[in-house]
Design an enzyme around this catalytic site. Structure first.
Site, PDB file in Angstrom:
ATOM      1  N   GLU A  82      50.127  77.960  61.210  1.00  0.00           N
ATOM      2  CA  GLU A  82      50.619  78.786  61.927  1.00  0.00           C
ATOM      3  C   GLU A  82      52.093  79.320  61.707  1.00  0.00           C
ATOM      4  O   GLU A  82      52.524  80.757  61.734  1.00  0.00           O
ATOM      5  CB  GLU A  82      50.785  78.284  63.557  1.00  0.00           C
ATOM      6  CG  GLU A  82      50.466  79.388  64.649  1.00  0.00           C
ATOM      7  CD  GLU A  82      50.062  78.688  66.092  1.00  0.00           C
ATOM      8  OE1 GLU A  82      49.232  79.337  66.709  1.00  0.00           O
ATOM      9  OE2 GLU A  82      50.722  77.718  66.219  1.00  0.00           O
ATOM     10  N   ASP A  83      53.120  78.377  61.316  1.00  0.00           N
ATOM     11  CA  ASP A  83      54.402  78.880  61.290  1.00  0.00           C
ATOM     12  C   ASP A  83      54.889  79.024  59.935  1.00  0.00           C
ATOM     13  O   ASP A  83      56.105  79.428  59.614  1.00  0.00           O
ATOM     14  CB  ASP A  83      55.197  77.633  62.051  1.00  0.00           C
ATOM     15  CG  ASP A  83      54.945  77.342  63.480  1.00  0.00           C
ATOM     16  OD1 ASP A  83      54.254  78.363  63.952  1.00  0.00           O
ATOM     17  OD2 ASP A  83      55.276  76.563  63.717  1.00  0.00           O
TER      18      ASP A  83
END
Ligand code: MN
Length: 497
Positions: A82-83
């Site tokens: 996600e990051d």
């Protein structure tokens, strides 16, 4: 400074893993630590710490439960998809398909959100409003369905615990939502998995953010009383110790205050009257065998008179989540009322760590007391648990599919829709509204255009593109899975012709 605290975390994780992993597995964990550091390099948490401290905290919590290597690695990588620009392909290449599956599932769980609109009465807990309770229960089911593997839930819970521990660094509005989600969704799921310790931790961390005033009031009310109680119970414990010693029962005796959030909920039921809360601090007696549990109960009752109707034998009749213990409340010294909880070490492990108790005490894996049953939708869980005899079996059984015949998908607004397995975007459209179904021009699944016959998967975000001039077509009938869609398509075709 920063790097020292990070080094400390790394060492702590490695020390924990060293205790139960072999060299090859330990090397994989070390590689994952380096990988996570590199992927999150330069990123900071809102607290100012380097980002990697967060996955390290989560992994440490799981290593304390002696979770398998892939879970530890997945915890270290849980925010990379996600990051960071780490791709699924790289994770699979570096750490294998099982780790990738875990990380992907944890990532998908971040879509599970509660909505502000569910709390029209502000502070009320949703359980008081059946409509919202239903939505939250659907989210709990969805959590389990999307996770597919209990290890995914454990990783997510470890993630949540650390998020809550650093929640004060986030903006107020975000804090409340995250804490709410924990109280309504994650803590109850931890409870159903029998993980008492984590459930209490989650609730007590979230409680002050969701109910700040109630939390302050409760502490003011209870803390003086707790101090008195502790002093009194110290004397009681030494009396019980002598009593058991004379009768040759080996026991560990301690007492622990009821955790804040459950005290809060209990006080709501008892008109805020602390005198009615007999287990404000309960005395816990941990013995070696079931026989000793009943002998201890007998000794306590012969010394102090029990209150009528307050003896609960959860050993003979375990709670749905597997909890076992004997509870009794007696008129103790100076006529004060005291609750005793008597259990074996194993029952204690089960009460604190639930599903994860298996890992912690895996060297005694066959001596575990099987659970009678879990709550309704975790029923299969206990059945399989009984049949489990090896760690390999256990990992297999954790990959559950409790809702084989249902899937849970999101609207773009984050509402959850519960559909039969095999349902398509057209089914979804008719499920949302007949009009949306009848004017369905196209569909996006997870942001990408998808054909009408796409089989939806758990956790998908489905968006319907409406077209004013679109009409249902006869070939839709061969695509849809639900009766609602089918009958509406038929109706529309008839009336339009
Ligand atoms: Mn995280």
């Amino acid at each position: 400074m920063e790097s020292t605290s990070q080094d400390k975390l790394e060492n702590q994780l490695i020390d924990l893993c060293q205790k139960y992993l072999n060299d090859r597995e330990l090397a994989r964990v070390k590689r994952a630590i380096e990988f996570s550091k590199k992927s999150h390099a330069g990123a900071l948490r809102k607290s100012g710490e380097s980002f990697v401290s967060h996955p390290l905290h989560a992994a440490i919590r799981l290593a304390k439960l002696k979770l398998d290597t892939n879970s530890i690695i997945a915890a270290l990588l849980h925010d990379t998809l996600e990051d960071t620009d780490v791709s699924p392909r790289i994770i699979k290449r570096e750490f294998g398909g099982d780790v990738l599956k875990l990380v992907e599932a944890v990532t998908k769980l971040s879509n599970i959100r509660i909505k502000k609109s569910w709390f029209p009465l502000g502070k009320t807990t949703v359980s008081k409003i059946p409509e919202f309770e239903r939505q939250v229960e659907t989210l709990r089911k969805m959590l389990v369905a999307v996770a597919k593997d209990i290890r995914v839930i454990l990783i997510k819970l470890a993630d949540k615990i650390h998020n809550l521990e650093t929640l004060n660094f986030l903006p107020a509005e975000k804090r409340e939502r995250i804490a709410r989600e924990v109280i309504e969704i994650y803590a109850p799921v931890a409870g159903r998995l029998g993980m008492g310790e984590w459930k209490e931790k989650l609730e007590d961390l979230a409680f002050p953010y969701v109910f700040p005033k109630e939390y302050d009031d409760l502490k003011k009310l209870a803390i003086p009383r707790l101090k008195d109680r502790e002093n009194y119970l110290k004397r009681i414990v030494s009396k019980v110790e002598k009593l058991l010693e004379t009768n040759k029962i080996k026991a560990e005796i301690n007492f622990r205050a009821k955790h804040w959030y459950s005290l809060y909920k209990k006080l709501l039921k008892y008109d805020n009257d602390l005198d009615k809360i007999y287990d404000l601090i309960a005395v816990r007696i941990i013995v070696d065998s079931i026989e000793d549990c009943y002998n201890t109960l007998g000794l306590i009752h012969s010394r102090w008179r029990p209150l009528v109707g307050r003896i609960k034998d959860y050993i003979a009749l375990p709670k749905p989540n597997g909890y076992q213990s004997i509870h009794t409340t007696v008129f103790c010294e100076e006529g004060k009322i005291v609750e005793f909880q008597i259990r074996t070490k194993q029952m204690h492990q089960q009460a604190e760590f639930g599903v994860a108790a298996h890992w912690i005490y895996s060297e005694k894996k066959n001596s575990r007391i099987p659970n009678k049953n879990e709550t309704k939708w975790l029923n299969d869980f206990s059945k399989i648990q009984k049949a489990v005899t090896s760690p390999e079996d256990f990992i297999k059984f954790l990959k559950l599919d409790l809702f084989q015949d249902r899937i849970f998908v999101f609207t773009p607004q984050g509402d959850v829709k519960d559909l039969p397995a095999g349902a398509t975007p057209l089914d979804f459209a008719y499920h949302v509204h007949t009009d949306i179904g009848n004017h369905c021009a196209g569909a996006k699944v997870n942001g990408k255009i998808a054909p009408f016959d796409t089989k939806l998967q758990n956790g998908d975000i489905v968006e319907i593109i409406k077209g004013k001039n679109v009409k249902p077509k006869a070939d839709w009938l061969s695509i849809v899975k639900t009766e609602v869609a089918r009958s509406n398509i038929k109706k529309a075709i008839k009336s339009n012709l």
